[in-house]
Design a protein around this motif. Structure first.
Motif, short mmCIF file in Angstrom:
data_model
loop_
_atom_site.label_atom_id
_atom_site.label_comp_id
_atom_site.label_asym_id
_atom_site.label_seq_id
_atom_site.Cartn_x
_atom_site.Cartn_y
_atom_site.Cartn_z
N LEU A 15 0.85 -1.19 0.00
CA LEU A 15 0.00 0.00 0.00
C LEU A 15 0.88 1.24 0.00
O LEU A 15 1.76 1.40 0.86
N LYS A 16 0.65 2.15 -0.98
CA LYS A 16 1.50 3.32 -1.13
C LYS A 16 1.50 4.17 0.14
O LYS A 16 0.48 4.31 0.81
N GLU A 17 2.67 4.72 0.43
CA GLU A 17 2.87 5.49 1.65
C GLU A 17 3.37 6.89 1.30
O GLU A 17 4.19 7.06 0.40
N GLN A 18 2.88 7.87 2.03
CA GLN A 18 3.37 9.23 1.83
C GLN A 18 4.83 9.32 2.25
O GLN A 18 5.22 8.73 3.25
N PRO A 19 5.64 10.02 1.49
CA PRO A 19 7.09 10.05 1.79
C PRO A 19 7.41 10.54 3.19
O PRO A 19 8.31 10.04 3.85
N VAL A 20 6.65 11.54 3.68
CA VAL A 20 6.97 12.13 4.98
C VAL A 20 5.68 12.31 5.78
O VAL A 20 4.68 12.81 5.26
N GLY A 21 5.75 11.87 7.03
CA GLY A 21 4.73 12.24 8.00
C GLY A 21 3.35 11.67 7.80
O GLY A 21 2.35 12.36 8.05
N GLU A 22 3.22 10.44 7.34
CA GLU A 22 1.88 9.84 7.22
C GLU A 22 1.37 9.48 8.61
O GLU A 22 2.02 8.76 9.36
N THR A 23 0.19 9.97 8.96
CA THR A 23 -0.39 9.72 10.28
C THR A 23 -1.23 8.45 10.26
O THR A 23 -1.55 7.91 9.20
#
Length: 293
Positions: A105-113
């Motif tokens: 599952l794709k993840e945001q590069p920085v700071g995914e809550t």
């Protein structure tokens, strides 16, 4: 020389010879006494050594028995530890029974809550698996945050509020084929290692056309029933399925559990059957055939 002088000389020589002979005899007697003393000492020493050897043998037997008892105790402790580890692993898996692990599952590069992760998971469940009303307790990434910047996103552990929703998600996981997203059970490391060792056997069974799947950590292999062979009506008293049957028959009474931890189910014996499709029409035809005969 007169006779008296010869007699005196002989007597003198006799006394001298007798004295010398007595001296030699005393010397030999002394040597014999010394030899007997040494022999006695050797005998006592041998008896003492034999007694020590006997004591050592008895001690060896005692030590062997103690060693055997300790080995039995160690084996019992090892068995107990293995049993406790198994129970502990099972208990840990049970606490995760409402969890699933999603990879890819794709993840945001920085700071995914956590909230953003939960939204992404809910979107996948709704759009890909057609499960719109699933309630999540939480969803979070696992692993170091530095891995988020890499090409491989971190896995997501999802905890469902209801076990039925979790089961629905894993049943529909095949709909994600080709998306690069995978859904698996969230198990403890020990259980994952047990399953990992059985992957080659599961792959081989599927290549042979059999049905292979995991039930917790136990690999279950079942024979697949060919649709053409199942369309014919069997003899009276034997299990039967309808002409439109597609699927498999599980014979619970013939389950075999080999040492590798898998279950194999033979198709030659009867028992509990799981059937997909409607077999009512087939049963009616069998009854009519019996009346004709």
């Amino acid at each position: 020389m007169d006779l008296d002088a010869v007699k005196v000389l002989l007597e003198s020589q006799e006394r001298t010879f007798r004295s010398a002979l007595e001296l030699v005899v005393e010397q030999w007697k002394e040597r014999i006494r010394l030899g007997e003393g040494k022999m006695t000492d050797l005998t006592k020493s041998l008896e003492f050594s034999q007694a020590e050897i006997l004591d050592l043998k008895n001690n060896e037997k005692v030590l062997q028995k103690l060693n055997k008892d300790k080995q039995v105790a160690v084996e019992e402790l090892q068995s107990r530890v293995a049993e406790l580890n198994h129970r502990l692993n099972y208990q840990e898996d049970y606490t995760r029974r409402n969890n699933l692990r999603i990879s890819g599952l794709k993840e945001q590069p920085v700071g995914e809550t956590w909230e953003q992760t939960a939204v992404n998971v809910s979107k996948i469940l709704e759009d890909k698996l057609q499960l719109p009303s699933v309630n999540l307790e939480r969803a979070h990434r696992v692993g170091p945050a530095a891995a988020a910047a890499s090409s491989h996103p971190r896995a997501v552990v999802v905890r469902f509020k209801n076990f039925s929703d979790r089961e629905a998600a894993i049943r529909n996981a095949s709909k994600l084929k080709g998306t690069g997203i995978y859904i698996n059970e969230d198990l403890c490391p020990a259980s994952l290692e047990i399953k990992k060792k059985q992957f080659p056997l599961m792959k081989k069974a599927r290549e042979d056309g059999k049905i292979a799947f995991f039930r917790h950590t136990r690999l279950i292999i079942r024979e697949r029933i060919d649709q053409r062979s199942s369309s014919s009506v069997p003899a009276a008293g034997s299990p039967h399925v309808g002409a439109g049957f597609s699927g498999w028959v599980a014979h619970g009474d013939s389950t075999v559990r080999p040492p590798d931890g898998t279950e194999r189910v033979s198709s030659e014996t009867t028992g509990d059957r799981r059937v997909s499709g409607d077999s009512t029409g087939c049963q009616q035809r069998v009854l009519r055939d019996r009346k004709k005969t």
